[in-house]
Design an enzyme around this catalytic site. Structure first.
Site, PDB file in Angstrom:
ATOM      1  N   ARG A  59      43.203  62.048  80.671  1.00 39.25           N
ATOM      2  CA  ARG A  59      43.264  63.500  80.501  1.00 39.25           C
ATOM      3  C   ARG A  59      44.467  64.086  81.247  1.00 39.25           C
ATOM      4  O   ARG A  59      45.125  65.021  80.776  1.00 39.25           O
ATOM      5  CB  ARG A  59      41.972  64.139  81.004  1.00 39.25           C
ATOM      6  CG  ARG A  59      41.919  65.621  80.724  1.00 39.25           C
ATOM      7  CD  ARG A  59      40.539  66.195  80.990  1.00 39.25           C
ATOM      8  NE  ARG A  59      40.475  67.570  80.512  1.00 39.25           N
ATOM      9  CZ  ARG A  59      40.094  68.606  81.259  1.00 39.25           C
ATOM     10  NH1 ARG A  59      39.739  68.412  82.512  1.00 39.25           N
ATOM     11  NH2 ARG A  59      40.060  69.808  80.755  1.00 39.25           N
ATOM     12  N   HIS A  63      47.306  66.547  79.620  1.00 42.35           N
ATOM     13  CA  HIS A  63      47.656  67.872  80.150  1.00 42.35           C
ATOM     14  C   HIS A  63      49.132  67.925  80.535  1.00 42.35           C
ATOM     15  O   HIS A  63      49.807  68.926  80.316  1.00 42.35           O
ATOM     16  CB  HIS A  63      46.789  68.214  81.365  1.00 42.35           C
ATOM     17  CG  HIS A  63      45.417  68.692  80.995  1.00 42.35           C
ATOM     18  ND1 HIS A  63      44.696  69.568  81.767  1.00 42.35           N
ATOM     19  CD2 HIS A  63      44.648  68.426  79.923  1.00 42.35           C
ATOM     20  CE1 HIS A  63      43.531  69.811  81.181  1.00 42.35           C
ATOM     21  NE2 HIS A  63      43.471  69.124  80.074  1.00 42.35           N
ATOM     22  N   ASN A  90      41.284  73.111  85.001  1.00 42.30           N
ATOM     23  CA  ASN A  90      41.477  72.012  85.949  1.00 42.30           C
ATOM     24  C   ASN A  90      40.192  71.236  86.225  1.00 42.30           C
ATOM     25  O   ASN A  90      40.206  70.277  86.956  1.00 42.30           O
ATOM     26  CB  ASN A  90      42.034  72.555  87.269  1.00 42.30           C
ATOM     27  CG  ASN A  90      41.084  73.547  87.914  1.00 42.30           C
ATOM     28  OD1 ASN A  90      39.957  73.713  87.467  1.00 42.30           O
ATOM     29  ND2 ASN A  90      41.539  74.207  88.956  1.00 42.30           N
ATOM     30  N   HIS A 187      38.110  61.601  73.764  1.00 45.50           N
ATOM     31  CA  HIS A 187      36.797  62.081  74.228  1.00 45.50           C
ATOM     32  C   HIS A 187      35.702  61.021  74.098  1.00 45.50           C
ATOM     33  O   HIS A 187      34.533  61.333  74.241  1.00 45.50           O
ATOM     34  CB  HIS A 187      36.420  63.372  73.504  1.00 45.50           C
ATOM     35  CG  HIS A 187      37.266  64.538  73.927  1.00 45.50           C
ATOM     36  ND1 HIS A 187      37.317  65.732  73.254  1.00 45.50           N
ATOM     37  CD2 HIS A 187      38.113  64.678  74.977  1.00 45.50           C
ATOM     38  CE1 HIS A 187      38.152  66.557  73.864  1.00 45.50           C
ATOM     39  NE2 HIS A 187      38.654  65.940  74.903  1.00 45.50           N
TER      40      HIS A 187
HETATM   41  C1  HEM Z   1      42.176  68.531  70.942  1.00 48.11           C
HETATM   42  C2  HEM Z   1      42.170  69.363  71.944  1.00 48.11           C
HETATM   43  C3  HEM Z   1      41.426  69.078  73.219  1.00 48.11           C
HETATM   44  C4  HEM Z   1      40.564  69.921  73.827  1.00 48.11           C
HETATM   45  C5  HEM Z   1      40.183  71.298  73.372  1.00 48.11           C
HETATM   46  C6  HEM Z   1      40.060  69.244  74.991  1.00 48.11           C
HETATM   47  C7  HEM Z   1      39.169  69.787  75.881  1.00 48.11           C
HETATM   48  C8  HEM Z   1      38.555  69.093  76.901  1.00 48.11           C
HETATM   49  C9  HEM Z   1      37.571  69.639  77.789  1.00 48.11           C
HETATM   50  C10 HEM Z   1      37.086  71.077  77.775  1.00 48.11           C
HETATM   51  C11 HEM Z   1      37.156  68.648  78.611  1.00 48.11           C
HETATM   52  C12 HEM Z   1      36.062  68.718  79.664  1.00 48.11           C
HETATM   53  C13 HEM Z   1      36.542  69.360  80.928  1.00 48.11           C
HETATM   54  C14 HEM Z   1      35.371  69.574  81.833  1.00 48.11           C
HETATM   55  O1  HEM Z   1      34.473  70.340  81.463  1.00 48.11           O
HETATM   56  O2  HEM Z   1      35.338  68.966  82.895  1.00 48.11           O
HETATM   57  C15 HEM Z   1      37.880  67.467  78.252  1.00 48.11           C
HETATM   58  C16 HEM Z   1      37.733  66.255  78.857  1.00 48.11           C
HETATM   59  C17 HEM Z   1      38.492  65.152  78.561  1.00 48.11           C
HETATM   60  N1  HEM Z   1      39.527  65.106  77.653  1.00 48.11           N
HETATM   61 FE1  HEM Z   1      40.025  66.523  76.327  1.00 48.11          FE
HETATM   62  N2  HEM Z   1      40.616  68.011  75.061  1.00 48.11           N
HETATM   63  C18 HEM Z   1      41.460  67.857  74.001  1.00 48.11           C
HETATM   64  C19 HEM Z   1      42.246  66.768  73.737  1.00 48.11           C
HETATM   65  C20 HEM Z   1      42.301  65.639  74.505  1.00 48.11           C
HETATM   66  C21 HEM Z   1      43.249  64.569  74.345  1.00 48.11           C
HETATM   67  C22 HEM Z   1      44.410  64.593  73.362  1.00 48.11           C
HETATM   68  C23 HEM Z   1      42.938  63.618  75.261  1.00 48.11           C
HETATM   69  C24 HEM Z   1      43.612  62.313  75.516  1.00 48.11           C
HETATM   70  C25 HEM Z   1      44.159  61.579  74.581  1.00 48.11           C
HETATM   71  C26 HEM Z   1      41.778  64.084  75.981  1.00 48.11           C
HETATM   72  C27 HEM Z   1      41.111  63.374  76.946  1.00 48.11           C
HETATM   73  C28 HEM Z   1      40.036  63.837  77.669  1.00 48.11           C
HETATM   74  C29 HEM Z   1      39.281  63.011  78.596  1.00 48.11           C
HETATM   75  C30 HEM Z   1      39.499  61.527  78.877  1.00 48.11           C
HETATM   76  C31 HEM Z   1      38.316  63.844  79.175  1.00 48.11           C
HETATM   77  C32 HEM Z   1      37.305  63.478  80.254  1.00 48.11           C
HETATM   78  C33 HEM Z   1      37.928  63.727  81.609  1.00 48.11           C
HETATM   79  C34 HEM Z   1      37.147  63.211  82.787  1.00 48.11           C
HETATM   80  O3  HEM Z   1      36.052  62.675  82.623  1.00 48.11           O
HETATM   81  O4  HEM Z   1      37.659  63.310  83.907  1.00 48.11           O
HETATM   82  N3  HEM Z   1      41.419  65.325  75.509  1.00 48.11           N
HETATM   83  N4  HEM Z   1      38.741  67.770  77.215  1.00 48.11           N
HETATM   84  C1  LIG Z   2      40.700  75.466  89.455  1.00 46.68           C
HETATM   85  O1  LIG Z   2      40.867  76.711  88.834  1.00 46.68           O
HETATM   86  C2  LIG Z   2      40.054  77.741  89.347  1.00 46.68           C
HETATM   87  C3  LIG Z   2      40.249  78.969  88.473  1.00 46.68           C
HETATM   88  O2  LIG Z   2      41.607  79.317  88.385  1.00 46.68           O
HETATM   89  C4  LIG Z   2      40.415  77.969  90.828  1.00 46.68           C
HETATM   90  O3  LIG Z   2      39.601  78.964  91.378  1.00 46.68           O
HETATM   91  C5  LIG Z   2      40.199  76.655  91.576  1.00 46.68           C
HETATM   92  O4  LIG Z   2      40.622  76.799  92.914  1.00 46.68           O
HETATM   93  C6  LIG Z   2      41.000  75.542  90.936  1.00 46.68           C
HETATM   94  N1  LIG Z   2      40.677  74.264  91.573  1.00 46.68           N
HETATM   95  C7  LIG Z   2      41.611  73.540  92.185  1.00 46.68           C
HETATM   96  C8  LIG Z   2      41.160  72.211  92.693  1.00 46.68           C
HETATM   97  O5  LIG Z   2      42.759  73.886  92.274  1.00 46.68           O
END
Ligand code: HEM
Ligand SMILES: *[C@@H]1O[C@H](CO)[C@@H](O)[C@H](O)[C@H]1NC(C)=O
Ligand SMILES: *[C@@H]1O[C@H](CO)[C@@H](O)[C@H](O)[C@H]1NC(C)=O
Ligand SMILES: *[C@@H]1O[C@H](CO)[C@@H](O)[C@H](O)[C@H]1NC(C)=O
Length: 315
Positions: A59, A63, A90, A187
């Site tokens: 991820r 980003h 983040n 995902h």
């Molecule tokens: C298509 C648009 C995408 C959206 C809207 C999106 C959105 C998100 C969101 C909201 C999360 C969860 C964050 C949280 O609640 O902690 C997430 C997690 C993740 N995303 Fe995406 N993502 C996208 C594309 C991608 C792409 C292109 C990759 C990598 C090729 C990716 C890899 C991941 C991974 C591995 C996680 C899990 C992270 C963790 O467990 O630390 N995502 N994503």
């Molecule tokens: C992640 O973003 C939130 C909202 O902007 C902020 O309050 C928080 O401090 C950030 N966390 C870190 C680890 O920077």
């Protein structure tokens, strides 16, 4: 005014040129042939100690590439907490220490040669391989940027995005609908917090409290984890029941209405993307091939200009 226009157009030309920048697979052949292996060893060790590391690294690279190109801007710290890593999306960005350890290992062999952006690209590939996914040859030669702004994280696609919003976000970076479908397969590993899918569980729209495209059993389970107005910031769930294994299960979940985000389920709302989802749900090999190709494309969006000494601070 004229000078601003000139500046903007030169920036535009620069970014178009840097899209096709001289990345190559043998970039460090003479200057640091052991770099890639050194990174792999560090990522392996860290992933063994903590199963959440591979998802975090994948991820992080995504980003990075979506803001200012893959220039390691996501790694920079800021004194005022105003860097990308401090921006709202983040949550679950973590394991930065793995990149710092990898950089240290690489600097010990060939100081000042290998960019943090390349190290992150290697680490994301290694993370996928370690989790059971495909290997690809990472193009090398990215440079590190000097700028990182929390405000620019609004440029990332969001989990409530519909298909046209996702398409726009990807096409702005030279990525196609097919890349969108393949890369969303990231995902298949990792964790998500309630805030990323709450929109589907409560007050979805004027006629439905819960998103009707979400499988009712899954909806009930998720509602129990993420009750309305919950104050728990850490609550959430795995992206996929096999969330430490990189496989094609993500696409099977979409077919069953069991994927987490609106942005995941959106891939099933258009005949072209739906047909790719079905294809990848049926063939892990087809998914792996497409994912590797699209990762090479995404990770070739370049943007920086230096090789940082430390990954958390510009030179
Ligand atoms: C298509 C648009 C995408 C959206 C809207 C999106 C959105 C998100 C969101 C909201 C999360 C969860 C964050 C949280 O609640 O902690 C997430 C997690 C993740 N995303 Fe995406 N993502 C996208 C594309 C991608 C792409 C292109 C990759 C990598 C090729 C990716 C890899 C991941 C991974 C591995 C996680 C899990 C992270 C963790 O467990 O630390 N995502 N994503
Ligand atoms: C992640 O973003 C939130 C909202 O902007 C902020 O309050 C928080 O401090 C950030 N966390 C870190 C680890 O920077
Ligand atoms: C997607 O969302 C945007 C912004 O909310 C909206 O303008 C557009 O009509 C939506 N597209 C579809 C196909 O629902
Ligand atoms: C609510 O969402 C469902 C599923 O997307 C849709 O069929 C329905 O028309 C929506 N209702 C309103 C009022 O937008």
């Amino acid at each position: 005014m004229a000078s601003i226009v000139a500046l903007l157009s030169s920036l535009l030309v620069f970014s178009i040129i840097s899209l096709g920048n001289a990345l190559s697979s043998n970039y460090y052949e003479k200057t640091c042939p052991q770099a890639e292996n050194a990174v792999t060893q560090v990522v392996k060790k860290a992933s063994m100690a903590d199963k959440t590391v591979p998802a975090a690294l994948l991820r992080m690279h995504f980003h990075d590439c979506f803001i200012r190109g893959c220039d390691a801007s996501v790694l920079l710290n800021s004194k005022k907490s105003s860097a990308e890593k401090n921006g709202p999306p983040n949550q679950s960005l973590h394991a930065f220490y793995v990149i710092d350890d990898a950089k240290k290992a690489v600097e010990a062999i060939c100081p000042g040669v290998v960019s943090c952006a390349d190290i992150l690209a290697f680490a994301a590939r290694d993370a996928v391989v370690i989790a059971g996914g495909p290997y690809w040859d990472v193009p090398k030669g990215r440079k590190d940027g000097r700028v990182s702004k929390a405000s620019e994280t609004t440029q990332l696609p969001g989990p409530t995005f519909n298909l046209s919003q996702l398409q726009k976000s990807f096409s702005q970076r030279g990525l196609s609908m097919a890349d969108l479908v393949a890369l969303s397969g990231g995902h298949t590993i990792g964790f998500s917090h309630c805030s990323s899918f709450n929109n589907r569980l409560h007050n979805f729209n004027a006629t439905h409290d819960v998103d009707p495209t979400l499988h009712p059993t899954i909806a009930a389970n998720l509602k129990a984890i993420c009750p309305l107005n919950s104050r728990s910031k850490n609550a959430g769930t795995s992206m996929d029941p096999s969330s430490t294994t990189f496989d094609n299960n993500y696409y099977k979940l979409i077919v069953q209405g069991k994927s987490l985000f609106s942005s995941d389920q959106a891939l099933f709302t258009n005949p072209n993307t739906k047909s790719l989802v079905l294809q990848y749900a049926n063939s892990k090999e087809a998914f792996f091939k497409a994912f590797a190709n699209s990762m090479i494309k995404m990770s070739s969006i370049t943007g920086g200009q230096e090789v940082r000494k430390y990954c958390w601070i510009a030179n």
